[in-house]
Motif scaffolding. Structure first.
Motif, mmCIF file in Angstrom:
data_model
loop_
_atom_site.group_PDB
_atom_site.id
_atom_site.type_symbol
_atom_site.label_atom_id
_atom_site.label_comp_id
_atom_site.label_asym_id
_atom_site.label_seq_id
_atom_site.Cartn_x
_atom_site.Cartn_y
_atom_site.Cartn_z
ATOM 1 N N THR B 23 0.876 -1.177 -0.073
ATOM 2 C CA THR B 23 0.080 0.116 -0.037
ATOM 3 C C THR B 23 0.845 1.323 -0.063
ATOM 4 O O THR B 23 0.740 2.256 -0.778
ATOM 5 C CB THR B 23 -0.921 0.114 1.231
ATOM 6 O OG1 THR B 23 -1.705 -1.320 1.271
ATOM 7 C CG2 THR B 23 -1.795 1.146 1.205
ATOM 8 N N THR B 26 2.439 1.800 -3.443
ATOM 9 C CA THR B 26 1.275 2.211 -4.427
ATOM 10 C C THR B 26 1.289 3.529 -4.271
ATOM 11 O O THR B 26 1.036 4.461 -5.192
ATOM 12 C CB THR B 26 -0.119 1.185 -4.464
ATOM 13 O OG1 THR B 26 0.466 -0.101 -4.135
ATOM 14 C CG2 THR B 26 -0.945 1.671 -5.543
ATOM 15 N N VAL B 303 -5.279 0.040 -2.703
ATOM 16 C CA VAL B 303 -4.695 -0.243 -3.844
ATOM 17 C C VAL B 303 -5.083 -0.101 -5.136
ATOM 18 O O VAL B 303 -4.804 0.542 -5.994
ATOM 19 C CB VAL B 303 -3.766 -1.490 -3.621
ATOM 20 C CG1 VAL B 303 -2.972 -1.860 -4.865
ATOM 21 C CG2 VAL B 303 -2.709 -1.510 -2.632
#
Lengths: 268, 346
Positions: B23, B26, B303
């Motif tokens: 996460t 991203t 995400v």
């Protein structure tokens, strides 16, 4: 242990169960029998607090309505007639769900005896080897045993079974009923089950209760209830005579087998 | 009392660590990419320093990272996490793999609130920035109360089928009212249309904080109900047999989902498919156990929506696509792929 007092379950168009009273003590296996539509499953649903009813259900002499759901589930386990899982859990996950009533904490992560209880239930149901299998890949008998293991993992003292032998072949019926019998004799426990097969009621029941159009018309030892006139009236036929004729045929079959004719059988 | 000795429990610690890393990576990627690209390493360093309150060099990169992109990407991640968590919870509660937050009709209710606020230019004294948000949340709550009241009137047991039916009916009814309002919206047509297709372009730190608070409170409650959702997955009677207090748990989950959806819709508009597709994808990795499906959906939702937002603002740059269009396009294709994968025989 579990007592029903003047239990009435009303459905639209009449009473499905009418003024039924009985009690179940430790060491007893009560078989609820009766023709289709007699109210057996409805009575079981009321005992399990899943159907609204008038009258009283007492668990350990205390009104079942006053029990908190989790405390009630720690005392009473239920094996339903049909199952409708929305998602495919593994056998171990399915059985572990039976521990819900024993868990504590905000995230329900504390259950000191959980792993041992699940292992015992899987062992007892003969599912240890299958514990990682997807439940959708199980046969009907294995799935029924998995749901029974879930109820056993709940560690109840009373087990309510709604037609547990439904859709099971003879081998699975025998396995399941003997498993339940062993479980019952292993502590101060009792079982109440709905059965259609009167042979099972005779073979495994310590008491048989006959329901006819919602009314309890006979309650006593299996031999007495199954020989009663009430049974003949409920089914509209001489059930004992018909079963005896069938048993006679089976005796002939068994006799033929002992003479070893073996005709008509083929290897698979 | 000693700690969990549960079989078939939640995600292991290293699973959470990997999801946090994914996460965070991203997030940095989405902050670094855009009409003006900032190197990934510089972006990660800037965010790290900002988190720990360290000195940051002044310049355009700093403004782009901290003032423009980071709040938007954070809001997007929180929206995605909330929508996916709500979808997973609803699919478990209603034992229906096609359910998500919008099944309840709450999403449509929140949309009606936001469109009404945009049309009437509603603002609240002291909170001029939050007119749309508060109206959307109030309408979401009103929708939930209406659905539950109608369900209770139709069926005292409030079965899941009744709730789904009422939700679908209310959704269709509210959607037609939105269309009617849009037809009479005049010069506000463009902003309303853009908003109903979903957009997080205006999200700032205020919206991010509101989303974070909502996710912490309502999402926390949903995560704590994983065992109950497992039980509901076997049916309401089965849940009752296991000792679940069926009606209170159902109400708790519905209220939490409605609140989270209301907040998300008020910030980002109607963003479809996240709540539907992400839990299905999560189940491919973890199986059906909600102790794993719920947290995994939360991270995967974050995400997924961050990447969808990245696509929305970069694929035909400088024009920005509505994020709802991207999620629906990607989600529909992904759903068909997952559906056929699950049906493929062993």
């Amino acid at each position: 242990m579990l007592e029903a007092k003047r239990l009435t379950v009303a459905y639209e168009g009449g009473d499905a169960v009418r003024d039924v009273s009985f009690s179940a003590e430790a060491g007893e296996w009560l078989m609820l029998i009766g023709p289709n539509g007699a109210g057996k499953s409805t009575l079981l649903a009321a005992l399990a607090q899943c159907a609204p009813y008038q009258g009283t259900v007492l668990l350990d002499a205390r009104d079942a309505r006053r029990w908190r759901p989790r405390a009630f589930a720690r005392a009473v386990g239920v094996l339903a007639q049909t199952h409708a899982a929305g998602y495919a859990f593994t056998v171990e996950e399915l059985v572990s769900m039976g521990r819900y009533a024993h868990t504590h904490g905000f995230f329900r992560s504390q259950d000191p005896n959980g792993r041992e209880a699940v292992r015992r239930a899987l062992d007892m149901a003969g599912l240890w080897e299958l514990r990682l299998r997807n439940m959708r890949t199980l046969s009907g008998g294995e799935l029924q045993r998995a749901y029974l293991a879930q109820a056993l993992a709940q560690e109840p003292r009373v087990l309510l079974l709604d037609e547990p032998a439904n859709h099971l072949d003879l081998v699975y019926q025998k396995q399941l009923f003997e498993l339940i019998g062993r479980w019952m004799r292993d502590g101060d426990r009792c079982v109440i089950s709905v059965v259609h097969d009167l042979s099972l009621a005779l073979r495994y029941g310590t008491r048989v209760l006959l329901l006819d159009r919602g009314c309890l018309t006979a309650d006593g030892p299996a031999r007495d209830t199954l020989a009663s006139d009430a049974l003949r009236r409920a089914y509209g036929m001489d059930v004992a005579d018909w079963m005896a004729q069938t048993a006679e045929r089976w005796r002939e079959v068994a006799g033929g087998k002992s003479h070893g004719s073996g005709q008509g059988s083929r290897a698979c | 009392m000693r700690r969990a000795d549960r079989p078939a429990g939640g995600l292991p610690w290293y699973g959470y660590a990997a999801l946090c890393l994914l996460t965070a990576a991203t997030l940095c990627l989405c902050v670094s990419l855009g009409s003006v690209a900032v190197p990934f390493g510089d972006t990660a360093a800037a965010i790290w320093k900002a988190v720990w309150g360290l000195e940051l060099p002044q310049g355009m990169s700093r403004t782009i990272i901290l003032n423009v992109r980071l709040p938007r990407v954070l809001a997007t991640a929180l929206c995605g996490a909330s929508l996916a968590l709500c979808g997973a919870a609803m699919q478990g509660l209603l034992r229906n793999p096609l359910a998500d937050g919008s099944t309840l009709g709450v999403s449509a209710g929140a949309s009606l609130g936001a469109v009404t606020a945009l049309l009437l230019e509603i603002s609240f004294p002291g909170l001029p920035f939050a007119g749309t948000m508060i109206t959307a949340m109030l309408f979401a709550l009103g929708s939930l109360i209406l659905i539950l009241s109608l369900s209770y009137a139709a069926d005292r047991g409030m079965s899941t089928q009744t709730i789904i039916l009422m939700g679908v009916v209310l959704s269709m009814f509210v959607t037609s009212i939105i269309s009617l309002l849009t037809a009479f919206s005049g010069d506000k047509l463009r902003s309303i249309t853009f908003w109903t297709m979903g957009s997080l372009s205006g999200a700032g730190y205020t919206e991010t904080l509101v989303l974070l608070g909502a996710l912490a409170v309502f999402g926390g409650v949903l995560l704590s109900r994983a065992d109950e959702l497992n039980a509901f997955s076997l049916g309401e009677d089965a849940a009752r047999h296991m000792g679940v207090a069926v009606r209170p748990v159902k109400l708790t989950v519905l209220v939490c989902v409605a609140a989270l959806i209301g907040v998300c819709v008020s910030v980002g508009g109607s963003i479809g498919f996240v709540g539907l597709i992400v839990p299905h994808a999560a189940r491919l990795f973890t199986g059906a156990n909600h102790r794993r499906v719920l947290p995994l959906s939360l991270f995967m939702g974050a995400v997924f929506l961050m990447l969808a937002d990245l696509l929305a603002r970069t694929v035909v740059s400088p024009i920005e696509l509505p994020i709802g269009v991207v999620t629906s396009l990607v989600g529909a294709v992904a759903f068909v792929v997952i559906f056929f994968r699950r049906r493929r025989p062993c």
